[in-house]
Design a protein around this motif. Structure first.
Motif, mmCIF file in Angstrom:
data_model
loop_
_atom_site.group_PDB
_atom_site.id
_atom_site.type_symbol
_atom_site.label_atom_id
_atom_site.label_comp_id
_atom_site.label_asym_id
_atom_site.label_seq_id
_atom_site.Cartn_x
_atom_site.Cartn_y
_atom_site.Cartn_z
ATOM 1 N N ASP A 221 40.087 30.058 -5.763
ATOM 2 C CA ASP A 221 40.613 30.791 -6.916
ATOM 3 C C ASP A 221 42.140 30.687 -6.938
ATOM 4 O OD1 ASP A 221 41.670 32.619 -5.092
ATOM 5 O OD2 ASP A 221 40.028 34.039 -5.311
ATOM 6 N N PRO A 222 42.790 31.203 -7.980
ATOM 7 C CA PRO A 222 44.251 31.065 -8.082
ATOM 8 C C PRO A 222 45.011 31.643 -6.890
ATOM 9 C CG PRO A 222 43.350 31.731 -10.187
ATOM 10 C CD PRO A 222 42.223 31.798 -9.217
ATOM 11 N N SER A 223 44.417 32.629 -6.211
ATOM 12 C CA SER A 223 45.080 33.240 -5.062
ATOM 13 C C SER A 223 44.905 32.432 -3.783
ATOM 14 C CB SER A 223 44.556 34.663 -4.858
ATOM 15 O OG SER A 223 44.817 35.466 -5.991
ATOM 16 N N GLY A 224 44.064 31.407 -3.833
ATOM 17 C CA GLY A 224 43.858 30.566 -2.660
ATOM 18 C C GLY A 224 42.623 30.901 -1.852
ATOM 19 N N ASN A 225 41.791 31.815 -2.349
ATOM 20 C CA ASN A 225 40.560 32.158 -1.638
ATOM 21 C C ASN A 225 39.509 31.079 -1.898
ATOM 22 O OD1 ASN A 225 41.463 34.818 -0.720
ATOM 23 N ND2 ASN A 225 41.341 35.390 -2.886
ATOM 24 N N VAL A 226 39.060 30.426 -0.853
ATOM 25 C CA VAL A 226 38.061 29.368 -0.997
ATOM 26 C C VAL A 226 36.711 29.996 -1.314
ATOM 27 C CG1 VAL A 226 36.868 27.462 0.134
ATOM 28 C CG2 VAL A 226 39.308 27.836 0.561
ATOM 29 N N ASP A 227 36.128 29.602 -2.469
ATOM 30 C CA ASP A 227 34.867 30.209 -2.893
ATOM 31 C C ASP A 227 33.708 29.220 -2.942
ATOM 32 O OD1 ASP A 227 35.609 28.711 -5.089
ATOM 33 O OD2 ASP A 227 36.222 30.433 -6.296
ATOM 34 N N TYR A 228 33.961 27.967 -2.567
ATOM 35 C CA TYR A 228 32.866 26.987 -2.584
ATOM 36 C C TYR A 228 33.161 25.858 -1.600
ATOM 37 C CZ TYR A 228 30.220 22.873 -3.989
ATOM 38 O OH TYR A 228 29.439 21.755 -3.966
ATOM 39 N N TYR A 229 32.125 25.463 -0.878
ATOM 40 C CA TYR A 229 32.115 24.233 -0.086
ATOM 41 C C TYR A 229 30.832 23.479 -0.411
ATOM 42 C CZ TYR A 229 35.993 25.436 3.064
ATOM 43 O OH TYR A 229 37.233 25.724 3.581
ATOM 44 N N CYS A 269 49.915 27.508 -2.695
ATOM 45 C CA CYS A 269 49.417 28.544 -3.607
ATOM 46 C C CYS A 269 50.568 29.303 -4.262
ATOM 47 C CB CYS A 269 48.490 29.504 -2.867
ATOM 48 S SG CYS A 269 46.938 28.763 -2.316
ATOM 49 N N GLN A 270 51.643 29.508 -3.532
ATOM 50 C CA GLN A 270 52.786 30.245 -4.078
ATOM 51 C C GLN A 270 53.583 29.419 -5.078
ATOM 52 O OE1 GLN A 270 54.891 31.419 -0.551
ATOM 53 N NE2 GLN A 270 53.449 33.063 -0.035
ATOM 54 N N PRO A 297 45.982 21.892 -8.221
ATOM 55 C CA PRO A 297 45.676 23.042 -9.084
ATOM 56 C C PRO A 297 45.319 22.587 -10.500
ATOM 57 C CG PRO A 297 48.044 22.773 -8.920
ATOM 58 C CD PRO A 297 47.436 21.700 -8.062
ATOM 59 N N VAL A 298 44.383 23.304 -11.138
ATOM 60 C CA VAL A 298 44.067 23.103 -12.555
ATOM 61 C C VAL A 298 44.606 24.319 -13.306
ATOM 62 C CG1 VAL A 298 42.224 22.882 -14.261
ATOM 63 C CG2 VAL A 298 42.021 21.731 -12.042
ATOM 64 N N VAL A 299 45.423 24.070 -14.325
ATOM 65 C CA VAL A 299 46.071 25.169 -15.044
ATOM 66 C C VAL A 299 45.387 25.406 -16.375
ATOM 67 C CG1 VAL A 299 48.281 24.737 -13.914
ATOM 68 C CG2 VAL A 299 47.771 23.614 -16.080
ATOM 69 N N ASP A 300 45.510 26.651 -16.876
ATOM 70 C CA ASP A 300 44.947 26.989 -18.175
ATOM 71 C C ASP A 300 45.969 26.706 -19.277
ATOM 72 O OD1 ASP A 300 46.801 29.039 -18.025
ATOM 73 O OD2 ASP A 300 45.341 30.544 -17.420
ATOM 74 N N GLU A 301 45.648 27.144 -20.505
ATOM 75 C CA GLU A 301 46.514 26.857 -21.651
ATOM 76 C C GLU A 301 47.888 27.498 -21.519
ATOM 77 O OE1 GLU A 301 44.386 28.093 -25.065
ATOM 78 O OE2 GLU A 301 42.910 26.460 -24.973
ATOM 79 N N SER A 302 47.958 28.593 -20.786
ATOM 80 C CA SER A 302 49.236 29.281 -20.613
ATOM 81 C C SER A 302 50.049 28.722 -19.452
ATOM 82 C CB SER A 302 48.996 30.779 -20.403
ATOM 83 O OG SER A 302 48.268 31.018 -19.205
ATOM 84 N N TYR A 309 41.023 22.573 -6.739
ATOM 85 C CA TYR A 309 39.967 21.663 -6.316
ATOM 86 C C TYR A 309 40.501 20.827 -5.152
ATOM 87 C CZ TYR A 309 37.316 22.811 -10.499
ATOM 88 O OH TYR A 309 36.607 23.477 -11.459
ATOM 89 N N GLY A 310 39.742 20.830 -4.053
ATOM 90 C CA GLY A 310 40.242 20.163 -2.863
ATOM 91 C C GLY A 310 39.184 19.348 -2.144
ATOM 92 N N THR A 311 39.662 18.443 -1.288
ATOM 93 C CA THR A 311 38.783 17.624 -0.447
ATOM 94 C C THR A 311 39.382 17.513 0.947
ATOM 95 O OG1 THR A 311 39.886 15.567 -1.092
ATOM 96 C CG2 THR A 311 37.950 16.226 -2.385
ATOM 97 N N ALA A 312 38.532 17.246 1.908
ATOM 98 C CA ALA A 312 38.965 16.922 3.274
ATOM 99 C C ALA A 312 38.294 15.603 3.634
ATOM 100 C CB ALA A 312 38.581 18.023 4.242
#
Length: 397
Positions: A221-229, A269-270, A297-302, A309-312
């Motif tokens: 998420d935008p805060s850097g919390n990994v929510d999927y592997y 992230c910062q 990072p993927v940004v929105d319209e604003s 989205y990341g890879t190792a």
């Protein structure tokens, strides 16, 4: 009011009344209106076919006129005419079948006419009873029964009936507004459902694609919390999922690179800058392998970060090859240095005596007067210079 949900296949031009309203709710409203005003009431389609059950119908219309084939046909035609679109107010006129006073208002969706709300079956002071009885003969109804039922019909002044019809017009207009809003709401819901389905399908395709990749794929998420592997996470030791669905990943990283990895991720992230670092990750067998981790990072319209989205990628073979190459380079450099040291030593040990020997020959040649000896010395001097040149070429190679 309860409204029906439009079917996904329903188009604007094919919308029907019951696509928009629950019949039971409409029936209760119609019954209450008929009871409160003392008039008969029914809702039909635009051709006069009933949609609701009749409310407060008089015996004359229900059991006499509509029981004849011609009377029923005339009633349905009258109902269709009575419900014609009139944006300025209700329609009021004698019924084209029995002659009783009726009123009607159209129900619209936008500019589409979908139903008629009809009221009436009222006698007033202007009606001719003999003319009404003549209609009984015309449609083949029993005149005695017709006369008896006619006496039971409610009477109401034209003025009072006009007030009832005006109230009907207001309610029909409100139903039209509700119908239009229901169409818009249903379309919004349908579009939202389509978008949600597209997102779910996209998520499924993304996960299928991610699981087929040789890399460890992850999102945050935008805060850097990994929510999927992706499923590759099962090949490593140390991943754990929290109650909120986010993943704990730091224990997977080798202790020597763990702190640097955490700081690099925080910085990305910062600042919103691309993330890239190399570190060792512990596999399920307990061994560590080198990986190159990257994220964008993927940004929105604003312009705000919406997702990472990341890879190792496993670079252990490349890393070990680089290490082997560095080791070989180091050995080669050490060998070259040893060779240089050896040559320097040999150069000193050989060139110095040769220089002295050649100088001695030059000196002897200068002081010697014997021709035979001088020729021998000259030959020795020439040979020594050739040997010295050869030694220089060998030592400087």
């Amino acid at each position: 009011m309860v409204m029906a949900k439009l079917d996904d296949s329903t188009e604007y031009g094919s919308i029907k009344f019951l696509d928009l309203f629950e019949l039971e709710e409409i029936q209760s409203i119609q019954d209450a209106f008929a009871k409160a005003t003392g008039v008969a009431s029914i809702i039909t389609d635009t051709n006069g076919r009933p949609i609701t059950k009749p409310s407060n119908f008089c015996r004359l219309c229900r059991d006499v006129i509509r029981k004849t084939e011609k009377g029923l046909k005339n009633c349905m035609y009258s109902d269709s005419v009575l419900g014609r679109v009139n944006p300025d107010g209700p329609n009021m006129q004698p019924c084209l079948s029995g002659g009783l006073w009726d009123g009607g208002a159209s129900i619209l969706v936008g500019d589409k006419h979908i139903a008629n709300w009809l009221v009436g079956q009222i006698r007033n002071e202007h009606q001719d009873e003999e003319k009404l009885l003549a209609y009984a003969r015309e449609i083949g109804a029993d005149q005695q029964e017709f006369r008896s039922a006619l006496r039971d019909v409610n009477s109401m002044s034209i003025e009072q009936f006009g007030h009832v019809c005006q109230a009907l017009f207001v309610m029909a207009k409100q139903l039209s507004t509700l119908a239009y809003h229901n169409v818009l709401q249903s379309r919004t819901i349908r579009e939202r459902d389509m978008i949600e389905k597209a997102l779910r399908d996209s998520e499924v395709r993304f996960r299928q694609l991610a699981d087929s990749m040789p890399q460890l794929v992850w999102t945050a998420d935008p805060s850097g919390n990994v929510d999927y592997y992706n499923e590759r996470r099962n090949e490593f030791n140390g991943f754990s999922q929290k109650v909120n669905g986010n993943w704990e990943w730091a224990p997977v990283i080798h202790p020597e690179e763990r702190e640097a990895t955490i700081e690099a991720w925080k910085a990305a992230c910062q600042t919103g800058s691309p993330y890239e670092t190399e570190h060792r990750i512990q596999r399920s067998d307990g061994c560590y392998s080198w990986f190159l981790s990257r994220a964008l990072p993927v940004v929105d319209e604003s312009g705000e970060i919406a997702r990472w989205y990341g890879t190792a990628t496993d670079v252990d073979t490349i890393k070990k090859a680089e290490q082997a190459l560095n080791e070989a380079k180091k050995i080669a450099e050490e060998a070259n240095q040893a060779k240089s040291d050896f040559i320097a030593t040999v150069s000193h040990e050989i060139r110095t005596p040769m220089t002295v020997f050649m100088a001695a020959l030059e000196f002897i040649m200068e002081i010697n007067k014997d021709l035979e000896i001088k020729e021998a010395l000259q030959l020795a001097n020439t040979s020594s210079k050739r040997l010295y040149t050869l030694l220089n070429e060998i030592l400087d190679f």
